[in-house]
Design a protein around this motif. Structure first.
Motif, PDB file in Angstrom:
ATOM      1  N   LEU A  94       0.827  -1.204   0.000  1.00  0.00           N
ATOM      2  CA  LEU A  94       0.000   0.000   0.000  1.00  0.00           C
ATOM      3  C   LEU A  94       0.863   1.256   0.000  1.00  0.00           C
ATOM      4  CD1 LEU A  94      -2.998  -0.760   2.397  1.00  0.00           C
ATOM      5  CD2 LEU A  94      -3.128  -0.049   0.007  1.00  0.00           C
ATOM      6  N   LEU A  95       1.949   1.235   0.765  1.00  0.00           N
ATOM      7  CA  LEU A  95       2.852   2.378   0.808  1.00  0.00           C
ATOM      8  C   LEU A  95       3.528   2.583  -0.542  1.00  0.00           C
ATOM      9  CD1 LEU A  95       4.471   1.939   4.348  1.00  0.00           C
ATOM     10  CD2 LEU A  95       2.704   3.568   3.662  1.00  0.00           C
ATOM     11  N   LEU A  96       3.906   1.498  -1.193  1.00  0.00           N
ATOM     12  CA  LEU A  96       4.496   1.597  -2.526  1.00  0.00           C
ATOM     13  C   LEU A  96       3.472   2.144  -3.525  1.00  0.00           C
ATOM     14  CD1 LEU A  96       6.938   1.016  -4.340  1.00  0.00           C
ATOM     15  CD2 LEU A  96       6.019  -1.288  -4.714  1.00  0.00           C
ATOM     16  N   LEU A  97       2.231   1.685  -3.398  1.00  0.00           N
ATOM     17  CA  LEU A  97       1.162   2.186  -4.261  1.00  0.00           C
ATOM     18  C   LEU A  97       0.976   3.689  -4.057  1.00  0.00           C
ATOM     19  CD1 LEU A  97      -1.139   1.352  -6.261  1.00  0.00           C
ATOM     20  CD2 LEU A  97      -2.640   1.230  -4.249  1.00  0.00           C
ATOM     21  N   ARG A  98       1.140   4.128  -2.816  1.00  0.00           N
ATOM     22  CA  ARG A  98       0.981   5.550  -2.498  1.00  0.00           C
ATOM     23  C   ARG A  98       2.044   6.400  -3.209  1.00  0.00           C
ATOM     24  NH1 ARG A  98      -3.127   8.629  -1.555  1.00  0.00           N
ATOM     25  NH2 ARG A  98      -2.795  10.262  -0.035  1.00  0.00           N
ATOM     26  N   LEU A  99       3.239   5.851  -3.344  1.00  0.00           N
ATOM     27  CA  LEU A  99       4.307   6.541  -4.067  1.00  0.00           C
ATOM     28  C   LEU A  99       3.909   6.726  -5.534  1.00  0.00           C
ATOM     29  CD1 LEU A  99       7.295   7.616  -3.995  1.00  0.00           C
ATOM     30  CD2 LEU A  99       7.978   5.308  -4.692  1.00  0.00           C
ATOM     31  N   PHE A 100       3.391   5.657  -6.153  1.00  0.00           N
ATOM     32  CA  PHE A 100       2.952   5.743  -7.548  1.00  0.00           C
ATOM     33  C   PHE A 100       1.727   6.655  -7.695  1.00  0.00           C
ATOM     34  CE2 PHE A 100       5.327   1.674  -7.823  1.00  0.00           C
ATOM     35  CZ  PHE A 100       6.178   2.024  -8.864  1.00  0.00           C
ATOM     36  N   HIS A 101       0.876   6.656  -6.669  1.00  0.00           N
ATOM     37  CA  HIS A 101      -0.295   7.539  -6.682  1.00  0.00           C
ATOM     38  C   HIS A 101       0.157   8.998  -6.717  1.00  0.00           C
ATOM     39  CE1 HIS A 101      -4.701   7.952  -5.076  1.00  0.00           C
ATOM     40  NE2 HIS A 101      -4.486   8.644  -6.167  1.00  0.00           N
ATOM     41  N   GLY A 102       1.171   9.307  -5.922  1.00  0.00           N
ATOM     42  CA  GLY A 102       1.715  10.663  -5.906  1.00  0.00           C
ATOM     43  C   GLY A 102       2.301  11.046  -7.257  1.00  0.00           C
ATOM     44  N   ALA A 103       2.996  10.109  -7.888  1.00  0.00           N
ATOM     45  CA  ALA A 103       3.593  10.379  -9.195  1.00  0.00           C
ATOM     46  C   ALA A 103       2.506  10.664 -10.237  1.00  0.00           C
ATOM     47  CB  ALA A 103       4.451   9.195  -9.628  1.00  0.00           C
ATOM     48  N   ALA A 104       1.449   9.857 -10.246  1.00  0.00           N
ATOM     49  CA  ALA A 104       0.349  10.064 -11.193  1.00  0.00           C
ATOM     50  C   ALA A 104      -0.342  11.402 -10.945  1.00  0.00           C
ATOM     51  CB  ALA A 104      -0.664   8.915 -11.087  1.00  0.00           C
ATOM     52  N   TRP A 105      -0.485  11.740  -9.676  1.00  0.00           N
ATOM     53  CA  TRP A 105      -1.087  13.030  -9.302  1.00  0.00           C
ATOM     54  C   TRP A 105      -0.212  14.186  -9.791  1.00  0.00           C
ATOM     55  CZ3 TRP A 105      -5.523  14.949  -7.720  1.00  0.00           C
ATOM     56  CH2 TRP A 105      -5.564  16.185  -7.085  1.00  0.00           C
ATOM     57  N   GLY A 106       1.096  14.040  -9.639  1.00  0.00           N
ATOM     58  CA  GLY A 106       2.022  15.073 -10.092  1.00  0.00           C
ATOM     59  C   GLY A 106       1.933  15.302 -11.592  1.00  0.00           C
ATOM     60  N   VAL A 107       1.818  14.222 -12.358  1.00  0.00           N
ATOM     61  CA  VAL A 107       1.691  14.330 -13.816  1.00  0.00           C
ATOM     62  C   VAL A 107       0.357  15.000 -14.177  1.00  0.00           C
ATOM     63  CG1 VAL A 107       1.553  13.076 -15.989  1.00  0.00           C
ATOM     64  CG2 VAL A 107       3.145  12.320 -14.219  1.00  0.00           C
ATOM     65  N   SER A 108      -0.723  14.541 -13.557  1.00  0.00           N
ATOM     66  CA  SER A 108      -2.059  15.041 -13.876  1.00  0.00           C
ATOM     67  C   SER A 108      -2.191  16.532 -13.599  1.00  0.00           C
ATOM     68  CB  SER A 108      -3.112  14.259 -13.073  1.00  0.00           C
ATOM     69  OG  SER A 108      -4.401  14.809 -13.272  1.00  0.00           O
TER      70      SER A 108
END
Length: 388
Positions: free
Chosen positions: A100-114
């Protein structure tokens, strides 16, 4: 000469998409810590949820800003929105905290791009002579999305379940993707680009001053989101939600006037005036013992902080050439993230030693610092103009 229009089909659909993206994301924020705790996570792991998300967003934005110099913005915004939707869908299926913590890192990256792609598209859509006004209008989608979403998330979670909350967020993301199909974003003209250097790209050097002001200003916002609910309980305030509601309403109602003020007079006078209002807001809040003072503080904060941020975003974009607007938006958004992250960490330590009242008074000085720095920049600009 006829005034160029801000509101066209592409602007409106981008506004709707951004609004839906923010609701879908922000509605998860108050629930995810509780969800992680239900899996017997430690306090440190709960804290990492926010830290890793911020890290992902900040690290990805320099690459996005560089890519957007001469590449299609709409397609990247669509890809990022789809990524946000897929990542959100995965939360209920990951029962291991580390995953879940790793997923949160990718979630942040996707948010940054969006967020970087959407902010860059809107700069392309707004007439340059009305940039302050246009960004002010567009930021309403962010403000109201962020304000109403936590309440919606809590309501859905309490009435139904975590899974229903996740699928509600997914549906909103899907609608955002559909809305993006109706915008027109022309491909930027090819420019000769400098080689990519990560550490230089984190903050666009030509926009360093408004970026610095953004970090300083965000300290006040960080204090509000970190401590206001706790402060309200300490002071016996039973209507703390009024602060968030009134703050958003005032900021929204003032946008048409503040945006025009910016475009007509430039950034200096409006930022100084708004920073003074932000200072007064936090000082009054620190002495608040009833809802009347809370409402007054909320009005001043909406007029102050709610005006400063879109002005700083506009100023950041105006500091760079047109092809670098993506890099400038990445710089602004990363500055915001850094400010929130630093304030949460530093003020959390200070709160162990001083009262919350003193925290608000201490952070109010950040607005005064912004006013002083902007006034000095105005004097320097005046001097440069005289020497031309």
């Amino acid at each position: 000469m006829e005034k160029q229009k801000i509101f066209n089909k592409s602007f409106l659909f981008l506004f709707i998409s951004n609004f839906l993206i923010f609701i879908g994301f922000e509605m998860l924020l108050p629930i995810l810590p509780a969800y992680l705790l239900s899996m017997h996570a430690s306090s440190m792991q709960v804290g990492l949820m926010t830290s890793l998300f911020t890290l992902g967003a900040v690290l990805i934005r320099p690459f996005v800003g560089y890519y957007l110099i001469d590449n299609q913005r709409k397609s990247l915004a669509i890809i990022a929105s789809v990524a946000l939707m897929i990542i959100t869908m995965l939360y209920p299926f990951l029962n291991i905290i580390s995953l879940l913590l790793l997923l949160r890192l990718f979630h942040g990256a996707a948010w940054g791009v969006s967020t970087t792609a959407s902010s860059t598209i809107v700069v392309d859509l707004i007439p340059k002579t009305r940039l302050g006004e246009g960004i002010g209008y567009f930021s309403i989608s962010t403000t109201f999305g962020a304000i109403i979403a936590p309440s919606i998330g809590i309501l859905i979670y309490d009435a139904f379940s975590f899974d229903i909350l996740i699928w509600s967020s997914v549906v909103l993301s899907l609608l955002a993707v559909i809305a993006l199909q109706f915008i027109y974003s022309s491909k930027p003209v090819k420019h000769e680009k400098q080689p990519f250097r990560f550490f230089e790209a984190i903050f666009e050097k030509d926009a360093w001053f408004p970026a610095l002001l953004t970090v300083i200003t965000t300290l006040g916002f960080g204090a509000i989101i970190t401590f206001l609910v706790l402060f309200g309980k300490q002071q016996g305030l039973d209507q703390v939600f009024l602060f968030f509601l009134i703050n958003a309403t005032v900021a929204t109602l003032l946008r048409p006037f503040t945006g025009k003020w910016y475009d007509k007079k430039g950034p200096w006078s409006i930022i100084i005036a708004s920073a003074v209002l932000g200072f007064l807001s936090l000082v009054i809040l620190s002495y608040t013992t009833n809802n009347l003072y809370l409402i007054i503080a909320a009005i001043l904060f909406g007029a102050g902080y709610g005006t400063v941020m879109p002005c700083l975003q506009t100023w950041t974009v105006q500091k760079v050439s047109e092809e670098k607007s993506g890099a400038a938006n990445a710089t602004f958004l990363s500055s915001f993230d850094v400010g929130v992250g630093v304030s949460a960490f530093v003020l959390g330590i200070l709160a162990e030693w001083i009262s919350l009242e003193m925290i608000f008074r201490f952070v109010s000085l950040s607005f005064l610092a912004v006013a002083v720095l902007v006034y000095k920049d105005f004097l320097n600009e005046k001097k440069r103009y005289k020497n031309i």
